[in-house]
Design a protein around this motif. Structure first.
Motif, PDB file in Angstrom:
ATOM      1  N   LYS A  21     -19.514  18.126  -8.893  1.00 10.35           N
ATOM      2  CA  LYS A  21     -18.713  19.286  -9.284  1.00 10.35           C
ATOM      3  C   LYS A  21     -18.156  19.984  -8.053  1.00 10.35           C
ATOM      4  N   GLN A  22     -16.835  20.176  -8.063  1.00  8.15           N
ATOM      5  CA  GLN A  22     -16.166  20.937  -7.010  1.00  8.15           C
ATOM      6  C   GLN A  22     -15.612  22.188  -7.660  1.00  8.15           C
ATOM      7  N   LEU A  23     -16.082  23.336  -7.189  1.00  8.05           N
ATOM      8  CA  LEU A  23     -15.718  24.630  -7.772  1.00  8.05           C
ATOM      9  C   LEU A  23     -15.963  24.632  -9.282  1.00  8.05           C
ATOM     10  N   GLY A  24     -17.074  23.999  -9.682  1.00  2.05           N
ATOM     11  CA  GLY A  24     -17.474  23.972 -11.084  1.00  2.05           C
ATOM     12  C   GLY A  24     -16.771  22.949 -11.949  1.00  2.05           C
ATOM     13  N   VAL A  25     -15.804  22.225 -11.375  1.00  9.01           N
ATOM     14  CA  VAL A  25     -15.040  21.236 -12.141  1.00  9.01           C
ATOM     15  C   VAL A  25     -15.569  19.835 -11.825  1.00  9.01           C
ATOM     16  N   PRO A  26     -15.958  19.043 -12.846  1.00  9.09           N
ATOM     17  CA  PRO A  26     -16.456  17.686 -12.584  1.00  9.09           C
ATOM     18  C   PRO A  26     -15.382  16.796 -11.963  1.00  9.09           C
ATOM     19  N   MET A  27     -15.793  16.031 -10.948  1.00 11.41           N
ATOM     20  CA  MET A  27     -14.924  15.039 -10.300  1.00 11.41           C
ATOM     21  C   MET A  27     -15.618  13.693 -10.418  1.00 11.41           C
ATOM     22  N   ASP A  28     -14.877  12.684 -10.818  1.00 11.12           N
ATOM     23  CA  ASP A  28     -15.434  11.338 -10.947  1.00 11.12           C
ATOM     24  C   ASP A  28     -14.900  10.453  -9.841  1.00 11.12           C
ATOM     25  N   GLY A  29     -15.732   9.566  -9.384  1.00 13.70           N
ATOM     26  CA  GLY A  29     -15.317   8.539  -8.442  1.00 13.70           C
ATOM     27  C   GLY A  29     -16.127   7.293  -8.709  1.00 13.70           C
ATOM     28  N   ASP A 149     -22.396  23.596   2.562  1.00 13.99           N
ATOM     29  CA  ASP A 149     -22.444  24.727   1.628  1.00 13.99           C
ATOM     30  C   ASP A 149     -22.186  24.204   0.212  1.00 13.99           C
ATOM     31  N   THR A 150     -23.076  24.550  -0.708  1.00 12.31           N
ATOM     32  CA  THR A 150     -22.953  24.026  -2.069  1.00 12.31           C
ATOM     33  C   THR A 150     -22.122  24.921  -2.985  1.00 12.31           C
ATOM     34  N   SER A 151     -21.501  25.958  -2.445  1.00 11.95           N
ATOM     35  CA  SER A 151     -20.680  26.833  -3.295  1.00 11.95           C
ATOM     36  C   SER A 151     -19.340  26.179  -3.655  1.00 11.95           C
ATOM     37  N   VAL A 152     -18.888  25.235  -2.847  1.00 17.06           N
ATOM     38  CA  VAL A 152     -17.635  24.532  -3.137  1.00 17.06           C
ATOM     39  C   VAL A 152     -17.926  23.221  -3.874  1.00 17.06           C
ATOM     40  N   VAL A 153     -18.759  22.370  -3.261  1.00 15.28           N
ATOM     41  CA  VAL A 153     -19.178  21.124  -3.892  1.00 15.28           C
ATOM     42  C   VAL A 153     -20.673  21.259  -4.181  1.00 15.28           C
ATOM     43  N   ALA A 154     -21.030  21.167  -5.452  1.00 16.75           N
ATOM     44  CA  ALA A 154     -22.424  21.344  -5.872  1.00 16.75           C
ATOM     45  C   ALA A 154     -23.337  20.323  -5.199  1.00 16.75           C
ATOM     46  N   ASP A 155     -24.602  20.711  -5.019  1.00 16.23           N
ATOM     47  CA  ASP A 155     -25.583  19.826  -4.399  1.00 16.23           C
ATOM     48  C   ASP A 155     -25.934  18.666  -5.328  1.00 16.23           C
ATOM     49  N   GLU A 156     -26.006  18.922  -6.639  1.00 14.79           N
ATOM     50  CA  GLU A 156     -26.381  17.860  -7.567  1.00 14.79           C
ATOM     51  C   GLU A 156     -25.211  16.922  -7.841  1.00 14.79           C
ATOM     52  N   VAL A 157     -25.512  15.646  -7.727  1.00 12.65           N
ATOM     53  CA  VAL A 157     -24.552  14.574  -7.989  1.00 12.65           C
ATOM     54  C   VAL A 157     -25.238  13.606  -8.943  1.00 12.65           C
ATOM     55  N   GLN A 158     -24.501  13.105  -9.906  1.00  8.66           N
ATOM     56  CA  GLN A 158     -25.053  12.113 -10.817  1.00  8.66           C
ATOM     57  C   GLN A 158     -24.487  10.741 -10.468  1.00  8.66           C
ATOM     58  N   ILE A 159     -25.397   9.800 -10.240  1.00  4.05           N
ATOM     59  CA  ILE A 159     -24.997   8.409 -10.030  1.00  4.05           C
ATOM     60  C   ILE A 159     -25.157   7.713 -11.375  1.00  4.05           C
ATOM     61  N   LYS A 160     -24.061   7.176 -11.891  1.00  4.69           N
ATOM     62  CA  LYS A 160     -24.090   6.488 -13.180  1.00  4.69           C
ATOM     63  C   LYS A 160     -23.875   4.996 -12.950  1.00  4.69           C
ATOM     64  N   PHE A 161     -24.619   4.187 -13.675  1.00  6.62           N
ATOM     65  CA  PHE A 161     -24.441   2.749 -13.509  1.00  6.62           C
ATOM     66  C   PHE A 161     -24.509   2.022 -14.852  1.00  6.62           C
ATOM     67  N   ARG A 162     -23.794   0.928 -14.872  1.00  9.32           N
ATOM     68  CA  ARG A 162     -23.826  -0.027 -15.991  1.00  9.32           C
ATOM     69  C   ARG A 162     -23.810  -1.400 -15.327  1.00  9.32           C
ATOM     70  N   ILE A 163     -24.946  -2.077 -15.411  1.00  7.50           N
ATOM     71  CA  ILE A 163     -25.075  -3.410 -14.815  1.00  7.50           C
ATOM     72  C   ILE A 163     -25.132  -4.416 -15.961  1.00  7.50           C
ATOM     73  N   VAL A 164     -24.208  -5.371 -15.945  1.00  8.48           N
ATOM     74  CA  VAL A 164     -24.152  -6.404 -16.992  1.00  8.48           C
ATOM     75  C   VAL A 164     -24.307  -7.753 -16.294  1.00  8.48           C
ATOM     76  N   THR A 165     -25.226  -8.548 -16.815  1.00  8.28           N
ATOM     77  CA  THR A 165     -25.450  -9.873 -16.257  1.00  8.28           C
ATOM     78  C   THR A 165     -25.556 -10.903 -17.368  1.00  8.28           C
ATOM     79  N   ALA A 166     -25.307 -12.134 -17.017  1.00  6.38           N
ATOM     80  CA  ALA A 166     -25.489 -13.256 -17.952  1.00  6.38           C
ATOM     81  C   ALA A 166     -26.969 -13.592 -18.003  1.00  6.38           C
ATOM     82  N   VAL A 167     -27.417 -14.111 -19.120  1.00  9.70           N
ATOM     83  CA  VAL A 167     -28.804 -14.523 -19.263  1.00  9.70           C
ATOM     84  C   VAL A 167     -29.013 -15.830 -18.508  1.00  9.70           C
TER      85      VAL A 167
END
Length: 169
Positions: A21-29, A149-167
């Motif tokens: 979150k930057q200034l409270g707005v979620p940013m994805d990358g 400073d976490t007032s602009v970019v929040a300290d908490e970041v979420q790492i999201k993953f989706r791992i798909v593999t063949a059997v």
């Protein structure tokens, strides 16, 4: 259940991304390049393992000027720390049908013990492993100097993953 060890990563169906979150707005990358090796059997959790290597310079936030900034010394410092790595030490049954993947996450030369709540399912496309790991960016020195400073970019970041593999056959 049969042995469901995973083999070949399906890059097209897999993803590793972050939400901050930057200034409270979620940013994805997202990270465009990563490798994952997962050997998983729900009946043999003690022998199950997971490892993910992420090419930090492959991060894309949607604009090259920002991508260049994030690759720089204050953020990912990709010249000095080209990879982030997660290596599991154990996988255990968790709550609500999820698995607790315990291990070490190393970003920018700093290692933290983490527990990832991850779901697992099999579908026609293979094995699917998904989860979200919240981290504190300052624990890994991501965003140094004026960016600490976490007032602009929040300290908490979420790492999201989706791992798909063949059997494995």
């Amino acid at each position: 259940m049969a042995n469901t060890a995973w083999a070949q990563l399906d890059v097209a169906k897999s993803s590793v991304s972050i939400v901050a979150k930057q200034l409270g707005v979620p940013m994805d990358g997202k990270f465009k390049k990563f490798e994952a090796t997962v050997d998983f059997n729900p009946a043999k959790l003690a022998q199950s393992t997971a490892k993910v290597d992420i090419d930090m310079a492959s991060f894309d936030i949607g604009a090259e000027e920002y991508n260049k900034e994030v690759r720089g010394k204050d953020w990912f410092d990709t010249a000095k720390y080209p990879k982030a790595t997660f290596v599991s030490s154990s996988i255990k049954q968790g709550v609500s049908g999820k698995y607790d993947v315990v291990g070490k996450l190393t970003i920018k030369g700093r290692t933290q013990d983490v527990v990832i709540g991850a779901s697992y399912k099999q579908d026609a496309g293979g094995n699917v492993f998904e989860g979200v790991l919240p981290i504190k960016r300052n624990a890994f020195s991501i965003g140094e100097g004026d960016w600490k400073d976490t007032s602009v970019v929040a300290d908490e970041v979420q790492i999201k993953f989706r791992i798909v593999t063949a059997v494995k056959k």
